[in-house]
Design a protein around this motif. Structure first.
Motif, mmCIF file in Angstrom:
data_model
loop_
_atom_site.group_PDB
_atom_site.id
_atom_site.type_symbol
_atom_site.label_atom_id
_atom_site.label_comp_id
_atom_site.label_asym_id
_atom_site.label_seq_id
_atom_site.Cartn_x
_atom_site.Cartn_y
_atom_site.Cartn_z
ATOM 1 N N LYS A 184 -9.364 13.210 4.922
ATOM 2 C CA LYS A 184 -10.380 14.035 5.582
ATOM 3 C C LYS A 184 -11.556 14.302 4.655
ATOM 4 N N GLU B 74 -13.666 11.280 4.475
ATOM 5 C CA GLU B 74 -14.420 11.108 5.721
ATOM 6 C C GLU B 74 -15.634 12.042 5.773
ATOM 7 N N LEU B 75 -15.454 13.288 5.325
ATOM 8 C CA LEU B 75 -16.515 14.285 5.447
ATOM 9 C C LEU B 75 -17.538 14.234 4.310
#
Length: 273
Positions: free
Chosen positions: A108, A111-112
């Motif tokens: 995550k 991804e961010l």
């Protein structure tokens, strides 16, 4: 195997060995290098390679600081060095926040935040902080001048600074932890050494996680690229760690702060144009 790919692996190893220990963000430099010099490999291998190459840098710390890191005496049988064990407990405590976040939120976070905007912002922000904090600390005497003097509170505090680096690429793990150590009262040399020691479990754990996700099904060319990168990172890290320790005995971190600011601006211009 194409000799050009080996040269690329050498270049990645050089950049990793330099930027992993200087507080200038290895991630930021690796992202730029990956854009300019593309390895002819799969995306999955490239992602793994950019992390696991750090194992060479870790080995440099182990070799240089083996006596300080090894908790057993080589002179007497079954003799335990209590101070070294105490240091390791503090190191592991400092690693817990980043380890939890890394295990549960690694994908995550990538991804961010694994983008040039985040990297550039953190390069600039922490560059400014280095300059501000060095000015703030001018004339102040550190209260922790050796690893043995580091308190539990300071160790955990450095671990929280490390967490910032674990979440936001471009912060620089070494930059965040050295900055945190100085703010918490460590001398520059002590903060740098504690940062080196923290890297061993953190980077080993991150590399292991990436290897497990990738699997061990390397092709012959992939294995060569990975080994060459790690060996070069090891050799360069030995040189850079010695340089940094000599440098900070006579100088502050302002030069690295200005470098980070300039690099952050260049990253924005490079990707924008």
């Amino acid at each position: 195997m194409d000799f050009i790919e080996i040269l690329k692996a050498i270049l990645f190893g050089i950049v990793e060995g330099i930027t992993e220990w200087l507080p200038i963000s290895s991630t930021g430099h690796m992202i730029i290098l990956d854009e300019l010099v593309k390895l002819n490999v799969s995306d999955a291998f490239r992602e793994m390679f950019l992390v696991v190459i750090q194992l060479g840098a870790i080995l440099a710390v182990v070799v240089l600081y083996f006596r300080k890191l090894w908790p057993f005496s080589t002179k007497e049988k079954f003799f335990i060095k209590k101070d070294t064990f105490g240091m390791w407990f503090k190191i592991l405590a400092a690693c817990i926040p980043a380890a939890i976040v890394g295990v549960f939120f690694d994908d995550k976070i990538n991804e961010l935040f694994y983008n040039y905007q985040t990297v550039a912002a953190m390069l600039i922000i922490f560059g400014v902080l280095f300059i501000v904090i060095e000015n703030y600390n001018k004339g102040r005497k550190p209260v922790m001048n050796s690893i043995a003097e580091i308190t539990w509170k300071a160790a955990i505090g450095v671990g929280l600074f490390q967490l910032i680096a674990a979440v936001f690429p471009g912060t620089s793990r070494s930059g965040a932890t050295i900055l945190g150590g100085i703010l918490l009262g460590m001398s520059r040399t002590t903060a740098a050494e504690f940062t080196f020691f923290l890297a061993v479990p953190v980077m080993a754990g991150a590399s292991l996680l990436k290897l497990v996700k990738f699997g061990l099904a390397f092709s012959a060319s992939e294995a060569v690229i990975l080994i060459v990168g790690m060996v070069v990172a090891f050799v360069v890290s030995i040189i850079v760690i010695k340089f940094l320790l000599n440098y900070i005995r006579r100088n502050d971190f302002k030069a690295f702060g200005w470098y980070r600011i300039v690099l952050g601006v260049l990253v924005i211009l490079f990707f924008s144009l």
